[in-house]
Design a protein around this motif. Structure first.
Motif, PDB file in Angstrom:
ATOM      1  N   HIS A 225       0.844  -1.199   0.000  1.00 29.98           N
ATOM      2  CA  HIS A 225       0.000   0.000   0.000  1.00 29.98           C
ATOM      3  C   HIS A 225       0.877   1.246   0.000  1.00 29.98           C
ATOM      4  O   HIS A 225       1.916   1.295   0.678  1.00 29.98           O
ATOM      5  N   SER A 226       0.462   2.265  -0.738  1.00 25.17           N
ATOM      6  CA  SER A 226       1.243   3.493  -0.815  1.00 25.17           C
ATOM      7  C   SER A 226       0.933   4.460   0.315  1.00 25.17           C
ATOM      8  O   SER A 226       1.557   5.510   0.432  1.00 25.17           O
ATOM      9  N   GLY A 227      -0.024   4.134   1.177  1.00 25.86           N
ATOM     10  CA  GLY A 227      -0.344   4.998   2.303  1.00 25.86           C
ATOM     11  C   GLY A 227      -1.558   4.491   3.057  1.00 25.86           C
ATOM     12  O   GLY A 227      -2.210   3.512   2.662  1.00 25.86           O
ATOM     13  N   PHE A 228      -1.879   5.175   4.168  1.00 25.19           N
ATOM     14  CA  PHE A 228      -2.989   4.745   5.017  1.00 25.19           C
ATOM     15  C   PHE A 228      -4.314   4.758   4.266  1.00 25.19           C
ATOM     16  O   PHE A 228      -5.104   3.806   4.367  1.00 25.19           O
ATOM     17  N   PHE A 229      -4.579   5.820   3.512  1.00 24.18           N
ATOM     18  CA  PHE A 229      -5.879   5.942   2.856  1.00 24.18           C
ATOM     19  C   PHE A 229      -6.027   4.929   1.712  1.00 24.18           C
ATOM     20  O   PHE A 229      -7.137   4.473   1.435  1.00 24.18           O
ATOM     21  N   LYS A 230      -4.915   4.590   1.054  1.00 25.03           N
ATOM     22  CA  LYS A 230      -4.976   3.544   0.032  1.00 25.03           C
ATOM     23  C   LYS A 230      -5.296   2.202   0.682  1.00 25.03           C
ATOM     24  O   LYS A 230      -6.079   1.414   0.145  1.00 25.03           O
ATOM     25  N   TRP A 231      -4.679   1.947   1.836  1.00 22.43           N
ATOM     26  CA  TRP A 231      -5.002   0.700   2.558  1.00 22.43           C
ATOM     27  C   TRP A 231      -6.462   0.703   2.989  1.00 22.43           C
ATOM     28  O   TRP A 231      -7.161  -0.314   2.845  1.00 22.43           O
ATOM     29  N   PHE A 232      -6.944   1.834   3.515  1.00 19.74           N
ATOM     30  CA  PHE A 232      -8.318   1.919   3.999  1.00 19.74           C
ATOM     31  C   PHE A 232      -9.320   1.720   2.857  1.00 19.74           C
ATOM     32  O   PHE A 232     -10.365   1.079   3.030  1.00 19.74           O
TER      33      PHE A 232
ATOM     34  N   LEU B  95      -3.447  -9.534  -1.876  1.00 20.11           N
ATOM     35  CA  LEU B  95      -2.539  -9.594  -0.734  1.00 20.11           C
ATOM     36  C   LEU B  95      -3.037  -8.633   0.341  1.00 20.11           C
ATOM     37  O   LEU B  95      -2.978  -7.411   0.179  1.00 20.11           O
ATOM     38  N   ARG B  96      -3.504  -9.203   1.443  1.00 20.06           N
ATOM     39  CA  ARG B  96      -4.089  -8.388   2.509  1.00 20.06           C
ATOM     40  C   ARG B  96      -3.118  -8.156   3.670  1.00 20.06           C
ATOM     41  O   ARG B  96      -3.047  -7.056   4.216  1.00 20.06           O
ATOM     42  N   TYR B  97      -2.389  -9.190   4.056  1.00 17.03           N
ATOM     43  CA  TYR B  97      -1.519  -9.101   5.238  1.00 17.03           C
ATOM     44  C   TYR B  97      -0.116  -8.708   4.795  1.00 17.03           C
ATOM     45  O   TYR B  97       0.648  -9.529   4.273  1.00 17.03           O
ATOM     46  N   LEU B  98       0.199  -7.425   4.998  1.00 20.92           N
ATOM     47  CA  LEU B  98       1.422  -6.848   4.462  1.00 20.92           C
ATOM     48  C   LEU B  98       2.134  -5.991   5.505  1.00 20.92           C
ATOM     49  O   LEU B  98       1.556  -5.620   6.523  1.00 20.92           O
ATOM     50  N   GLN B  99       3.378  -5.643   5.201  1.00 19.69           N
ATOM     51  CA  GLN B  99       4.132  -4.747   6.074  1.00 19.69           C
ATOM     52  C   GLN B  99       3.567  -3.334   6.033  1.00 19.69           C
ATOM     53  O   GLN B  99       3.721  -2.563   6.988  1.00 19.69           O
ATOM     54  N   SER B 100       2.914  -2.971   4.938  1.00 17.97           N
ATOM     55  CA  SER B 100       2.374  -1.624   4.782  1.00 17.97           C
ATOM     56  C   SER B 100       0.924  -1.507   5.222  1.00 17.97           C
ATOM     57  O   SER B 100       0.334  -0.423   5.131  1.00 17.97           O
ATOM     58  N   ALA B 101       0.332  -2.612   5.686  1.00 14.59           N
ATOM     59  CA  ALA B 101      -1.064  -2.581   6.146  1.00 14.59           C
ATOM     60  C   ALA B 101      -1.133  -2.041   7.576  1.00 14.59           C
ATOM     61  O   ALA B 101      -0.111  -1.842   8.234  1.00 14.59           O
ATOM     62  N   TYR B 102      -2.344  -1.811   8.052  1.00 12.62           N
ATOM     63  CA  TYR B 102      -2.531  -1.209   9.370  1.00 12.62           C
ATOM     64  C   TYR B 102      -3.426  -2.077  10.245  1.00 12.62           C
ATOM     65  O   TYR B 102      -4.143  -2.958   9.764  1.00 12.62           O
ATOM     66  N   PHE B 103      -3.347  -1.801  11.538  1.00 12.08           N
ATOM     67  CA  PHE B 103      -4.159  -2.480  12.543  1.00 12.08           C
ATOM     68  C   PHE B 103      -4.041  -3.996  12.406  1.00 12.08           C
ATOM     69  O   PHE B 103      -2.946  -4.523  12.356  1.00 12.08           O
TER      70      PHE B 103
END
Length: 547
Positions: A170-177, A209-217
């Motif tokens: 993910h390139s950032g929090f909002f992209k992940w969200f 791919l859901r579980y990543l280093q760039s993902a949150y929570f």
């Protein structure tokens, strides 16, 4: 009357402390939960993280309690914790334990592990070259390049092919969200940076791919692994790997402490399926065969440093025998196709030479020590860069290979845009023997020419496995290179014509100048899997008067 008012004031302060204490307790509990969730401390007696979290979380309650006895108790516990950590973990008290962490080392020579150079498949693509190739491939897809980013490439062996693998992150929090998952991963050949694959489907189904280093929570891969029943074990070094079927995983190292609250030692691995989130833990020795990185790089590097630092204990005023790791560790795949962490060791202080190399199996932690005085990787890189200084080439991290039985640094040379333009080879024991050319084959010929004309280089290769062969000359040709004439010979041993091309200069033997097709010759060379090999001895038995 004054006593009456004093009692009223005291009761007022006590009444005020009640809510403050409740607020302090609530804040401490909330802080404990927040720190516990985001810091994910290991719930183990020999892990300092949980004690630090508890002490920090207790601060609001200690402050708002307003009692000196509570504050004194908190301070006492903090000092006690610090004292316990120091007494059980400090190198000054446990230098010998840290020295032994690396394990028993077996002295060996380079031919036990160094892979012979394979000109057709030499893995000289560096991490930054792989990343550049991946980013270029991603930018070609406009709808994707602005949505995701390329993760850190990791080198691994997949179906006997050495490649770099990086997940789309993910390139950032909002992209992940907004997206929740990324659509795949990239694979680059470690031999050819133009060989790039973007994998977005597996078994006909799109990858998510859901579980990543760039993902949150809960999607953050390390937190997901921690909360999946692994709160009591140390977890670190999560790296992307794919199995032989292309399924993407994050592989982390499970570790424990061997010296108090320190001395980290790998005890197994944990795998997290980046798509499904399935978490599996494996004990040491029971890991899947496709996993390359079991021993965490940070642990091996630290243990190499400790081995060199505490060779004569903690107090060593003269630095006698002390060594340090030169540069960074590299993952090299040996002649047995096993991955090794390789670290060059140099004496303490500034030094352009190495005392030897550690080869540590990244799966089993078998340690081999190659005591071969050699030039450092930086020195070798600078030597190659200075061959054509006007081109401003920069060398990739030099990798150790066997070239005609000689331990040799091999590297790619890049221009200012990071594009590979040339290659370089440097004798690890003599940085005056250098080969640089536009192709790897031409580099090999140039390097062989330099080695052939340098008798010292041939003489010091005593650990090389010498091979001898007799036969009739089928073809012989000469090439003028590097201000000398190089001769190339093919032989027929009687039952077949060898596919190997033997090369050497007239400095090796004056008989080469007089040799013709059909002549009977005897020669020696260092064992190698390259098609063109340099001769260490040559004798033409058909030349009259020569015995």
């Amino acid at each position: 009357m004054s006593v009456f008012y004093k009692n009223i004031a005291m009761r007022g302060r006590v009444a005020q402390r009640g809510p403050a204490r409740i607020v302090g307790l609530v804040l401490s509990v909330l802080l404990l939960l927040v720190l516990g969730y985001f810091q994910a401390p290991t719930l183990g007696f020999d892990f300092a993280g949980i004690y630090v979290v508890v002490l920090i979380a207790a601060l609001p309650a200690v402050v708002l309690m307003g009692r000196k006895s509570i504050a004194a108790l908190w301070l006492f516990l903090a000092v006690l914790f610090g004292a316990v950590v120091f007494l059980t973990s400090a190198p000054i008290l446990h230098a010998n334990a840290y020295y032994k962490m690396l394990g028993t080392e077996t002295p060996a020579n380079f031919h036990d592990a160094l892979p012979p150079i394979d000109i057709e498949q030499a893995p000289l693509v560096s991490q930054d070259m792989a990343l550049q190739a991946m980013q270029k491939r991603l930018s070609e897809i406009a709808s994707l390049g602005s949505q995701v980013a390329v993760g850190t490439p990791v080198k691994q062996l997949v179906k006997d092919k050495l490649v770099w693998v990086a997940f789309l992150e993910h390139s950032g929090f909002f992209k992940w969200f907004a997206d929740g998952a990324t659509p795949g991963y990239l694979v680059v050949s470690a031999h050819d940076p133009a060989d790039v694959k973007l994998v977005m489907e597996l078994d006909g189904k799109p990858l998510k791919l859901r579980y990543l280093q760039s993902a949150y929570f809960g999607d953050y891969v390390e937190r997901h692994a921690y909360l999946s029943g692994n709160t009591t074990v140390g977890l670190t070094d999560f790296e992307p790997e794919i199995d032989d079927n292309g399924v993407p995983y994050y592989v982390g190292t499970v570790y424990e402490h061997k010296v108090g609250f320190s001395g980290s030692e790998s005890s197994g691995i944990i795998t997290v399926n980046a798509v499904s989130g399935e978490v599996k833990r494996y004990k040491m020795g029971a890991e899947p065969a496709w996993v390359d990185r079991i021993q965490a790089e940070e642990f091996i590097l630290e243990q190499m440093q400790d081995r060199g630092e505490y060779v004569h204990g903690y107090i060593n005023l003269n630095n006698e025998g002390r060594l340090r790791v030169d540069g960074v560790l590299d993952l090299v795949y040996g002649s047995d196709q096993r991955p090794y962490w390789v670290g060059g060791m140099t004496s303490k202080g500034k030094n352009n030479g190495l005392s030897g190399f550690y080869f540590v199996d990244s799966r089993t932690k078998v340690v081999r020590w190659f005591k071969v005085p050699s030039v450092s990787q930086d020195t070798a890189a600078h030597a190659v860069e200075n061959v054509n200084p006007e081109k401003h080439y920069k060398a990739t991290n030099p990798l150790p290979f066997l070239v005609n039985g000689a331990p040799t640094y091999v590297m790619a040379l890049r221009d200012v845009q990071g594009v590979s333009r040339a290659f370089g080879m440097v004798d690890m024991r003599n940085n005056q023997i250098i080969g640089v050319a536009d192709t790897l084959n031409a580099t090999l010929r140039s390097y062989q020419s330099k080695r052939s004309s340098n008798r010292v280089a041939a003489d010091i290769g005593t650990e090389a496995r010498e091979m001898a062969v007799k036969g009739a000359v089928v073809r012989i040709a000469a090439e003028f290179r590097n201000n000398q004439t190089m001769y190339y010979i093919t032989l027929n041993t009687g039952d077949k014509t060898l596919g190997t091309i033997f090369t050497g200069s007239s400095d090796l033997s004056e008989e080469l100048v007089l040799t013709r097709p059909g002549d009977k010759v005897e020669l020696s060379y260092s064992d190698s899997n390259t098609r063109v090999v340099g001769m260490s001895k040559f004798h033409n038995t058909d030349i009259p008067g020569v015995e």
